[in-house]
Design a protein around this motif. Structure first.
Motif, PDB file in Angstrom:
ATOM      1  N   ASP A   1      20.944  21.724 -17.024  1.00 27.54           N
ATOM      2  CA  ASP A   1      21.803  22.608 -17.820  1.00 27.54           C
ATOM      3  C   ASP A   1      22.332  23.782 -17.002  1.00 27.54           C
ATOM      4  N   VAL A   2      22.460  23.611 -15.696  1.00 28.99           N
ATOM      5  CA  VAL A   2      22.923  24.694 -14.836  1.00 28.99           C
ATOM      6  C   VAL A   2      24.279  25.225 -15.291  1.00 28.99           C
TER       7      VAL A   2
ATOM      8  N   VAL B   1      35.762  31.461 -14.665  1.00 26.75           N
ATOM      9  CA  VAL B   1      35.832  30.028 -14.930  1.00 26.75           C
ATOM     10  C   VAL B   1      34.395  29.512 -14.982  1.00 26.75           C
ATOM     11  N   VAL B   2      34.022  28.910 -16.093  1.00 30.51           N
ATOM     12  CA  VAL B   2      32.637  28.483 -16.306  1.00 30.51           C
ATOM     13  C   VAL B   2      32.552  26.959 -16.322  1.00 30.51           C
ATOM     14  N   THR B   3      31.548  26.423 -15.607  1.00 32.93           N
ATOM     15  CA  THR B   3      31.272  24.991 -15.598  1.00 32.93           C
ATOM     16  C   THR B   3      29.822  24.789 -15.994  1.00 32.93           C
ATOM     17  N   LEU B   4      29.568  23.853 -16.890  1.00 30.82           N
ATOM     18  CA  LEU B   4      28.216  23.608 -17.398  1.00 30.82           C
ATOM     19  C   LEU B   4      27.753  22.203 -17.037  1.00 30.82           C
TER      20      LEU B   4
ATOM     21  N   GLY C   1      31.842  19.657  -8.248  1.00 29.80           N
ATOM     22  CA  GLY C   1      32.633  20.757  -7.710  1.00 29.80           C
ATOM     23  C   GLY C   1      32.079  21.275  -6.398  1.00 29.80           C
ATOM     24  N   ALA C   2      30.746  21.278  -6.273  1.00 30.42           N
ATOM     25  CA  ALA C   2      30.114  21.822  -5.060  1.00 30.42           C
ATOM     26  C   ALA C   2      30.469  21.012  -3.831  1.00 30.42           C
TER      27      ALA C   2
ATOM     28  N   ILE D   1      24.518  29.796 -11.178  1.00 34.68           N
ATOM     29  CA  ILE D   1      25.229  30.131  -9.946  1.00 34.68           C
ATOM     30  C   ILE D   1      26.408  31.024 -10.321  1.00 34.68           C
ATOM     31  N   HIS D   2      26.541  32.137  -9.618  1.00 40.29           N
ATOM     32  CA  HIS D   2      27.705  33.002  -9.831  1.00 40.29           C
ATOM     33  C   HIS D   2      28.417  33.146  -8.502  1.00 40.29           C
TER      34      HIS D   2
END
Length: 291
Positions: free
Chosen positions: A203-204, A215-218, A226-227, A273-274
């Motif tokens: 659930d990062v 922009v938020v990714t769950l 994306g990484a 992660i921010h």
């Protein structure tokens, strides 16, 4: 009429400056705001008759507390500045450089995770919790700032403490945190999707601070996908400490900052992660030189 403090009063204030700055930072979560609050306290001292101050340390604590409380309340009235302001006061240093005393203290008591928790408290709760639990200021003195009785202030601090304790926060940074960040970096640079999934919590939450907003990714699958785009795209990189906690930073080939990444780790996996890529925000942070 302006009353100029004596040399002894000035020296006494300077002896209190670091404590006042630390107090204001822990209440506000911003180094810049903390500096402004301490400066305002000095200006008020300049206008004060020294003979009317019986206990300078207590007087300054009250003044800094009141100014900080007013600033917290003004933030609450402007919710657009609420989310993400905990990253406005980031201290970023190269991981192989000695951490300043301020950063060590921050890592011990007010890491990124706790700053997020404190943001969930009301201004009065946050002030009472920080002043009492971190600086051992008596409830009677905190009550003078809040305009409450000592008993009412004790209840406010107790309520804040319960909220903080009820929130799942990882322990201070240790080997587990460093290993998780290192594994993430290696997997991202190598484009290893499976390795990324192993180090990411299912659930990062990934938040990217861009010039256009957040922009938020769950979810681990989306974040891992994306990484992998980081693989081979950045020429200059190095591990850093972000508020005393292992993170990562990248530069463009010309040496201008590209990104700062802060991680939250729990039970060996990255839960949050921010990433800051907004050039304006990067410019507002004191950053280490590229390798």
């Amino acid at each position: 009429m302006t009353i100029h403090p004596s040399g002894l009063m000035t020296e006494a204030f300077e002896a209190q400056r670091d404590r006042l700055r630390a107090l204001a930072y822990r209440v506000l979560g911003s180094h810049a705001d903390a500096e402004d609050v301490v400066q305002e306290a000095w200006m008020r001292l300049v206008r004060q008759d020294e003979a009317s101050i019986g206990n300078l340390a207590g007087w300054l604590t009250t003044v800094v507390g009141r100014i900080s409380l007013d600033l917290l309340r003004s933030r609450q009235a402007r919710p657009e500045t609420g989310y993400g302001h905990e990253f406005a006061g980031l201290v970023v240093t190269a991981a192989d450089e000695p951490a300043p005393d301020e950063q060590v203290a921050l890592a011990d008591s007010v890491g990124l995770a706790l700053l997020v928790v404190l943001d969930s408290l009301s201004p009065g709760e946050r002030l009472a919790f920080v002043l009492h639990d971190m600086f051992a200021v008596p409830f009677r003195e905190i009550g003078h700032i809040l305009g409450k009785s000592a008993d009412a202030t004790k209840m406010i601090a107790s309520r804040a403490r319960r909220k903080v304790q009820a929130t799942d926060r990882p322990a201070g940074p240790g080997r587990e945190h460093r290993e998780a960040v290192h594994a993430f970096r290696a997997a991202a640079l190598g484009g290893d999707f499976e390795a990324l999934l192993r180090v990411l919590d299912p659930d990062v939450k990934l938040t990217v601070d861009t010039p256009g907003g957040l922009v938020v990714t769950l979810g681990a699958t989306e974040v891992a996908a994306g990484a992998r785009r980081f693989s081979g795209t950045v020429a200059r990189q190095r591990p850093v400490l972000v508020n005393g906690i292992p993170g990562h930073m990248s530069w463009r080939p010309d040496g201008t900052p590209l990104s700062v990444i802060a991680f939250t780790v729990a039970e060996g996996r990255i839960t949050r992660i921010h990433i800051i890529i907004d050039p304006a925000k990067l410019a507002s942070i004191q950053l280490p030189a590229p390798p």
